[in-house]
Design a protein around this motif. Structure first.
Motif, mmCIF file in Angstrom:
data_model
loop_
_atom_site.group_PDB
_atom_site.id
_atom_site.type_symbol
_atom_site.label_atom_id
_atom_site.label_comp_id
_atom_site.label_asym_id
_atom_site.label_seq_id
_atom_site.Cartn_x
_atom_site.Cartn_y
_atom_site.Cartn_z
ATOM 1 N N MET A 59 0.829 -1.203 0.000
ATOM 2 C CA MET A 59 0.000 0.000 0.000
ATOM 3 C C MET A 59 0.865 1.255 0.000
ATOM 4 O O MET A 59 0.541 2.255 -0.667
ATOM 5 C CB MET A 59 -0.927 -0.011 1.211
ATOM 6 C CG MET A 59 -1.936 -1.174 1.173
ATOM 7 S SD MET A 59 -2.985 -1.276 2.634
ATOM 8 C CE MET A 59 -4.011 0.174 2.389
ATOM 9 N N GLU A 60 1.977 1.230 0.744
ATOM 10 C CA GLU A 60 2.877 2.386 0.777
ATOM 11 C C GLU A 60 3.503 2.617 -0.591
ATOM 12 O O GLU A 60 3.660 3.766 -1.042
ATOM 13 C CB GLU A 60 3.956 2.171 1.843
ATOM 14 C CG GLU A 60 3.425 2.274 3.270
ATOM 15 C CD GLU A 60 4.511 2.010 4.296
ATOM 16 O OE1 GLU A 60 5.590 1.506 3.899
ATOM 17 O OE2 GLU A 60 4.282 2.302 5.483
ATOM 18 N N GLU A 61 3.868 1.496 -1.259
ATOM 19 C CA GLU A 61 4.453 1.632 -2.587
ATOM 20 C C GLU A 61 3.446 2.223 -3.564
ATOM 21 O O GLU A 61 3.782 3.071 -4.409
ATOM 22 C CB GLU A 61 4.943 0.263 -3.075
ATOM 23 C CG GLU A 61 6.180 -0.232 -2.341
ATOM 24 C CD GLU A 61 6.585 -1.634 -2.766
ATOM 25 O OE1 GLU A 61 5.795 -2.274 -3.515
ATOM 26 O OE2 GLU A 61 7.679 -2.072 -2.362
ATOM 27 N N LYS A 62 2.182 1.763 -3.465
ATOM 28 C CA LYS A 62 1.146 2.312 -4.341
ATOM 29 C C LYS A 62 0.913 3.798 -4.043
ATOM 30 O O LYS A 62 0.688 4.611 -4.939
ATOM 31 C CB LYS A 62 -0.151 1.525 -4.166
ATOM 32 C CG LYS A 62 -0.108 0.122 -4.762
ATOM 33 C CD LYS A 62 -1.432 -0.590 -4.593
ATOM 34 C CE LYS A 62 -1.396 -1.974 -5.222
ATOM 35 N NZ LYS A 62 -1.210 -1.939 -6.679
ATOM 36 N N GLN A 63 0.964 4.140 -2.749
ATOM 37 C CA GLN A 63 0.780 5.546 -2.369
ATOM 38 C C GLN A 63 1.905 6.402 -2.930
ATOM 39 O O GLN A 63 1.670 7.499 -3.467
ATOM 40 C CB GLN A 63 0.732 5.651 -0.834
ATOM 41 C CG GLN A 63 0.602 7.069 -0.309
ATOM 42 C CD GLN A 63 -0.698 7.742 -0.733
ATOM 43 O OE1 GLN A 63 -1.706 7.057 -0.899
ATOM 44 N NE2 GLN A 63 -0.680 9.053 -0.931
ATOM 45 N N LYS A 64 3.135 5.920 -2.835
ATOM 46 C CA LYS A 64 4.276 6.667 -3.358
ATOM 47 C C LYS A 64 4.182 6.802 -4.875
ATOM 48 O O LYS A 64 4.503 7.860 -5.442
ATOM 49 C CB LYS A 64 5.580 5.975 -2.970
ATOM 50 C CG LYS A 64 5.895 6.096 -1.488
ATOM 51 C CD LYS A 64 7.208 5.395 -1.143
ATOM 52 C CE LYS A 64 7.529 5.541 0.341
ATOM 53 N NZ LYS A 64 8.790 4.839 0.688
ATOM 54 N N HIS A 82 -8.492 10.473 -4.072
ATOM 55 C CA HIS A 82 -7.990 10.932 -2.767
ATOM 56 C C HIS A 82 -7.531 9.772 -1.890
ATOM 57 O O HIS A 82 -6.931 9.972 -0.846
ATOM 58 C CB HIS A 82 -9.077 11.725 -2.035
ATOM 59 C CG HIS A 82 -9.491 12.946 -2.780
ATOM 60 N ND1 HIS A 82 -8.663 14.029 -2.970
ATOM 61 C CD2 HIS A 82 -10.652 13.249 -3.407
ATOM 62 C CE1 HIS A 82 -9.290 14.963 -3.651
ATOM 63 N NE2 HIS A 82 -10.515 14.510 -3.946
ATOM 64 N N HIS A 83 -7.855 8.495 -2.266
ATOM 65 C CA HIS A 83 -7.450 7.315 -1.476
ATOM 66 C C HIS A 83 -7.286 6.151 -2.438
ATOM 67 O O HIS A 83 -7.674 6.230 -3.614
ATOM 68 C CB HIS A 83 -8.494 6.987 -0.404
ATOM 69 C CG HIS A 83 -9.888 6.891 -0.960
ATOM 70 N ND1 HIS A 83 -10.347 5.791 -1.672
ATOM 71 C CD2 HIS A 83 -10.913 7.778 -0.905
ATOM 72 C CE1 HIS A 83 -11.603 5.984 -2.028
ATOM 73 N NE2 HIS A 83 -11.980 7.189 -1.599
ATOM 74 N N LEU A 84 -6.684 5.011 -1.929
ATOM 75 C CA LEU A 84 -6.522 3.829 -2.760
ATOM 76 C C LEU A 84 -7.888 3.288 -3.137
ATOM 77 O O LEU A 84 -8.833 3.316 -2.342
ATOM 78 C CB LEU A 84 -5.739 2.741 -2.002
ATOM 79 C CG LEU A 84 -4.258 3.041 -1.731
ATOM 80 C CD1 LEU A 84 -3.649 1.917 -0.918
ATOM 81 C CD2 LEU A 84 -3.479 3.232 -3.028
ATOM 82 N N THR A 98 -8.253 -2.097 -5.257
ATOM 83 C CA THR A 98 -6.852 -2.301 -4.888
ATOM 84 C C THR A 98 -6.741 -2.937 -3.520
ATOM 85 O O THR A 98 -5.987 -3.883 -3.299
ATOM 86 C CB THR A 98 -6.102 -0.956 -4.898
ATOM 87 O OG1 THR A 98 -6.182 -0.392 -6.204
ATOM 88 C CG2 THR A 98 -4.652 -1.158 -4.502
ATOM 89 N N ALA A 104 1.429 6.853 -6.556
ATOM 90 C CA ALA A 104 0.371 7.835 -6.814
ATOM 91 C C ALA A 104 0.890 9.250 -6.585
ATOM 92 O O ALA A 104 0.568 10.182 -7.335
ATOM 93 C CB ALA A 104 -0.829 7.552 -5.916
ATOM 94 N N GLU A 105 1.707 9.416 -5.552
ATOM 95 C CA GLU A 105 2.284 10.736 -5.272
ATOM 96 C C GLU A 105 3.203 11.188 -6.410
ATOM 97 O O GLU A 105 3.181 12.356 -6.818
ATOM 98 C CB GLU A 105 3.037 10.689 -3.941
ATOM 99 C CG GLU A 105 2.121 10.536 -2.718
ATOM 100 C CD GLU A 105 2.911 10.413 -1.436
ATOM 101 O OE1 GLU A 105 4.162 10.356 -1.518
ATOM 102 O OE2 GLU A 105 2.287 10.344 -0.351
#
Length: 580
Positions: free
Chosen positions: A272-277, A339-341, A345, A279-280
């Motif tokens: 999830m952190e990798e997906k967030q990064k 705004h969120h995963l 996902t 996305a960022e």
């Protein structure tokens, strides 16, 4: 009867059965009778010895009770001794016991002379021919008068009449085995003529032999029960150790499961952190691209603003076509940022986590089960017995190897003598030795066969007619049919799902526990167990190789030697030493 034999007391005749006097405490400080009795033989001590717990027993009794065991306990209070005590006769107590024996004899009522007038003297002998008891002085004629010398004298008896035939007034010197009573010589010429009569001494000797035999049997029963107690205690100790091991294994299993969950959770968080990064980074790139377009659009807007006020009409007409073309920008209408995963996902991540957990849990549990069954199989292999096929039970179509370890099914009946033990309807056979207690284990090779029956059977099974394999009929078996259909023949047959085709089957029986278990020796896995059974007679290893089926099932059932735990442990020990 010779004169010398007349001096001997008659053995085997009726004795005075009065209860011995109580050896009560008196001024001498002696103890009561109960305190001079061995709690094993219930008789007065002979060579008394004391155990560390302070209880006393006859030397012979306690040695018989303990047998060859190294770990001993007091038969009275059950206290265990970690080391077998060295037994020595308690000489001081033996003297007290001897004094008690003497006092018991002295306390018996004296037999008085029948011939004395007035004050009667103590009797010395009883004469069976005279039917009287005499003191020393009145006995003298029996020493001098030739006729009286032939009389039969015995130790003085108060109930002398019990040794005299009331009908003929002659000594009861014979025993009638037909009527089981005592008779005199004259009785054998009348009512007991042609009866089987023997001298009382002879009958008494045989009875003594029988009593000694009975005593030996009782002592063996004592030893057998003591051994049974030992077996039960060992079984309980083993059960306790197994329970502790199972508890430890369970704790280890759940610890591994928790670690697996923690690892999977960490992997999910990392994903999830990798997906967030990612996305960022995408948002940053979009913002950068938008800012570049804004800069370009601002420059175009500035140019347009200047040209809208210009007086240079020629220049305006020259650059007008380029200004009218749309700027090189992206269509941002369909581009949006969550705004969120996405739910999908997260759902995919959770599904992957659950799948990973299930795989790891299944793998961990299966590994623990394999380890547990393997350990259990090693333990029960210690109870391996040497099984040989009993030719006297074999159906006439069965063919046995010379060593009695293999059996196959022939197509033709052999001309064999019929006997109560032989199967005549079904092509079955039993092992030679039966078991009525304890545990036993054997292994049978079944490779190359498409059908077979295997297990144990009770002694009283039907051997002459049609039967159904089931515990209620005295059979505890697992069978193979059609090459790959395995069943446990319980009262309601149980279909068995096995990962691999069986090559060698192990059969284990715990008689007292009512347990019959089957194992796949090659994969060291459990097949099936009959539990909670009640065995009341001998159990025998049971085999049925089944019909040849045109050669498809011609392979034999083979009783295999068992590689016992000691050898396995020895091999493991050698491997460990080599590693060191």
């Amino acid at each position: 009867m010779t004169e010398s034999s007349s001096e001997q007391p008659r053995e085997g005749r009726r004795r005075n059965m009065e209860k011995p006097p109580v050896f009560a405490p008196d001024s001498s400080g002696l103890l009561s009778e109960d305190q001079f009795l061995c709690s094993i033989c219930l008789d007065v001590f002979t060579d008394p010895v004391s155990t560390p717990c302070g209880h006393n027993f006859c030397m012979k009794c306690i040695r018989t009770c303990w047998g060859d065991s190294e770990q001993c306990h007091c038969p009275f209070c059950k206290e265990k001794f970690t080391k077998r005590p060295e037994l020595k006769v308690n000489t001081a107590f033996r003297e007290v016991v001897d004094l008690f024996k003497k006092k018991t004899v002295l306390d018996k009522p004296e037999v008085l002379c029948d011939a004395c007038i007035g004050v009667k003297q103590k009797a010395l002998k009883s004469c069976l021919d005279c039917g009287l008891t005499f003191c020393k002085s009145h006995l003298e004629p029996h020493d001098h008068i030739p006729k009286l010398k032939k009389h039969r004298l015995i130790n003085p008896l108060e109930n002398l009449q019990d040794y005299i035939c009331q009908r003929h007034e002659r000594p009861l010197e014979l025993f009638c085995r037909d009527d089981q009573n005592y008779v005199c010589q004259f009785c054998t010429e009348g009512d007991h003529k042609n009866h089987n009569t023997v001298l009382i001494e002879e009958e008494s000797g045989e009875k003594k032999s029988q009593l000694e035999k009975t005593q030996t049997e009782v002592q063996l029963m004592i030893q057998d029960r003591l051994k049974k107690i030992k077996d039960i205690k060992q079984s309980e100790e083993l059960r306790k150790r197994n329970t502790e091991k199972e508890k430890a294994d369970s704790a280890e299993l759940f610890t591994a499961l928790i670690r697996s969950i923690e690892r999977s959770q960490a992997e999910l968080v990392k994903t999830m952190e990798e997906k967030q990064k990612a996305a960022e980074r995408k948002a940053e790139d979009l913002i950068k691209e938008l800012e570049q377009e804004i800069t370009e659009l601002k420059r175009r807007d500035s140019e347009l603003e200047q040209l809208s006020h210009t007086e240079d009409h020629l220049h305006l007409l020259q650059i007008y076509p380029s200004l009218c073309r749309p700027p090189h920008t992206k269509n941002w209408t369909d581009i949006s940022i969550d705004h969120h995963l996405s739910v999908e996902t997260v759902r995919n991540a959770l599904s992957q986590l659950q799948k990973s957990l299930n795989e790891r849990l299944t793998e961990t549990i299966n590994e623990k089960i394999r380890e547990s069954v393997s350990t259990e199989l090693k333990r029960i292999q210690q109870f391996a017995v040497d099984v040989t096929l009993d030719a006297d039970t074999a159906h006439p179509k069965l063919i046995l190897s010379d060593d009695g370890k293999q059996v196959t099914h022939g197509d033709t009946k052999q001309n064999l003598p019929d006997n109560p033990k032989r199967f005549t309807y079904h092509a079955m056979i039993l092992g030679k030795e039966g078991f009525s207690s304890g545990r036993f284990y054997f292994e049978v090779q079944v490779s190359g066969k498409t059908e077979w029956d295997l297990g144990v059977a009770r002694e009283s099974i039907n051997r002459k007619g049609k039967i159904t394999l089931a515990p209620e009929n005295g059979f505890w078996t697992v069978i193979l049919r059609n090459g790959n259909e395995y069943k446990a023949c319980a009262d309601t047959p149980v279909h068995l799902s096995l990962r691999k085709k069986l090559q060698k089957v192990g059969v284990f029986v715990d008689y007292e526990e009512g347990l019959v278990s089957f194992y796949d020796v090659e994969s060291r896995s459990h097949i099936y167990s009959f539990t909670g059974q009640s065995f009341t007679e001998k159990l025998y290893p049971y085999f049925d190789p089944c019909a040849n089926d045109g050669g498809k099932n011609s392979a034999p059932l083979i009783i295999s030697p068992v590689l016992k735990t000691e050898k396995i442990l020895y091999s493991n020990c050698n491997r460990n030493n080599r590693k060191k």
